[in-house]
Scaffold this active site. Structure first.
Site, PDB file in Angstrom:
ATOM      1  N   LYS A  35     -57.368  46.044 -59.027  1.00  0.00           N
ATOM      2  CA  LYS A  35     -58.514  46.378 -58.910  1.00  0.00           C
ATOM      3  C   LYS A  35     -59.106  46.967 -60.274  1.00  0.00           C
ATOM      4  O   LYS A  35     -58.171  47.423 -61.058  1.00  0.00           O
ATOM      5  CB  LYS A  35     -58.320  47.818 -57.895  1.00  0.00           C
ATOM      6  N   SER A  53     -58.852  54.104 -49.141  1.00  0.00           N
ATOM      7  CA  SER A  53     -59.525  53.102 -49.967  1.00  0.00           C
ATOM      8  C   SER A  53     -58.295  52.007 -49.878  1.00  0.00           C
ATOM      9  O   SER A  53     -58.953  50.865 -50.545  1.00  0.00           O
ATOM     10  CB  SER A  53     -59.583  53.448 -51.396  1.00  0.00           C
ATOM     11  N   SER A  69     -62.240  51.683 -50.823  1.00  0.00           N
ATOM     12  CA  SER A  69     -62.970  51.017 -52.081  1.00  0.00           C
ATOM     13  C   SER A  69     -62.290  49.904 -52.686  1.00  0.00           C
ATOM     14  O   SER A  69     -62.755  49.119 -53.509  1.00  0.00           O
ATOM     15  CB  SER A  69     -63.324  52.020 -53.141  1.00  0.00           C
TER      16      SER A  69
END
Length: 239
Positions: A107, A211, A187
């Site tokens: 990420k 997330s 996210s």
């Protein structure tokens, strides 16, 4: 396009599987994108595949498919070279660890030395720190190939009161792996979608409040959310 979802594992911070075979050239039934990390590891150990061929497979898959999904923000410019070095280590009888030759996507709020760490924001587009977060250093010690960075909800979400899950100024809107027009949840949206589409056997996300578990669920993959403190949060842009 028909997409078959497979159960995949992707590591996480808590703040929260056809290529011709490498090595001996034996025929393999499934391409790397249809294999688990464990199955790929077994093939690499047996020299039925090479880390370079595995890495090239995933790079080609991302290039061919991700235009619809925007799950990957950037690819490591030295990914193939990383894999070649790991193949040389194995040939010399010096495998590094349990992830030797396994590509991993991170990420893009997690520092890695090859790429800027943007948190999806144009403000950090040139944020080249030249260092690895401790979790990335640990992945390298185990022999992982750092393949690149995944899209995310900018600033790991709560960018505004009306922000969209999986949207960032750097890459735009991440698509759901089943239907790119639908919500991928956030996210760690890019990490969830990329895992589901077989862009890497392992992807890494971060979580403060859902997330990891939400994009895992929405994209049909398995996400692990470790207990706070088990994985260092240093070198990660927080929510």
């Amino acid at each position: 396009m028909s997409i078959v979802l497979r159960l995949r594992t992707w590591a996480a911070l808590l703040m929260g599987a056809c290529l011709a075979a490498g090595g001996h050239g034996a025929e393999l039934a499934a391409p790397p994108s249809e294999q688990s990390a464990a199955a790929l590891h077994a093939d690499l150990v047996a020299e039925r595949r090479s880390a370079e061929n595995v890495t090239r497979h995933f790079l080609a898959r991302i290039a061919a498919m991700d235009g619809r999904y925007r799950s990957v923000i950037a690819l490591a410019p030295d990914a193939v070279e990383q894999a070649r070095r790991l193949d040389a280590h194995r040939a010399a009888g010096k495998p590094l660890g349990r992830l030797h030759g396994i590509p991993v996507l991170l990420k893009d709020n997690i520092e890695s030395r090859e790429l800027p760490t943007t948190a999806g924001s144009l403000l950090l587009a040139d944020n080249h720190t030249g260092r690895d977060a401790p979790l990335v250093a640990a992945l390298r010690r185990e022999g992982a190939v750092i393949l690149g960075k995944t899209n995310l909800s900018e600033w790991a979400n709560f960018r505004s009161t009306r922000s969209s899950s999986g949207w960032s100024g750097i890459r735009g809107q991440t698509g759901n792996a089943v239907d790119p027009a639908r919500n991928p949840c956030g996210s760690s949206s890019g990490s969830g979608t990329a895992a589901a589409l077989g862009f890497a056997p392992l992807t890494v996300g971060t979580e403060t409040n859902g997330s990891i578990v939400c994009p895992s669920s929405i994209n049909g993959v398995v996400g692990f959310k470790p207990t706070v403190g088990l994985v260092s949060r240093r070198g990660v842009v927080p929510i």
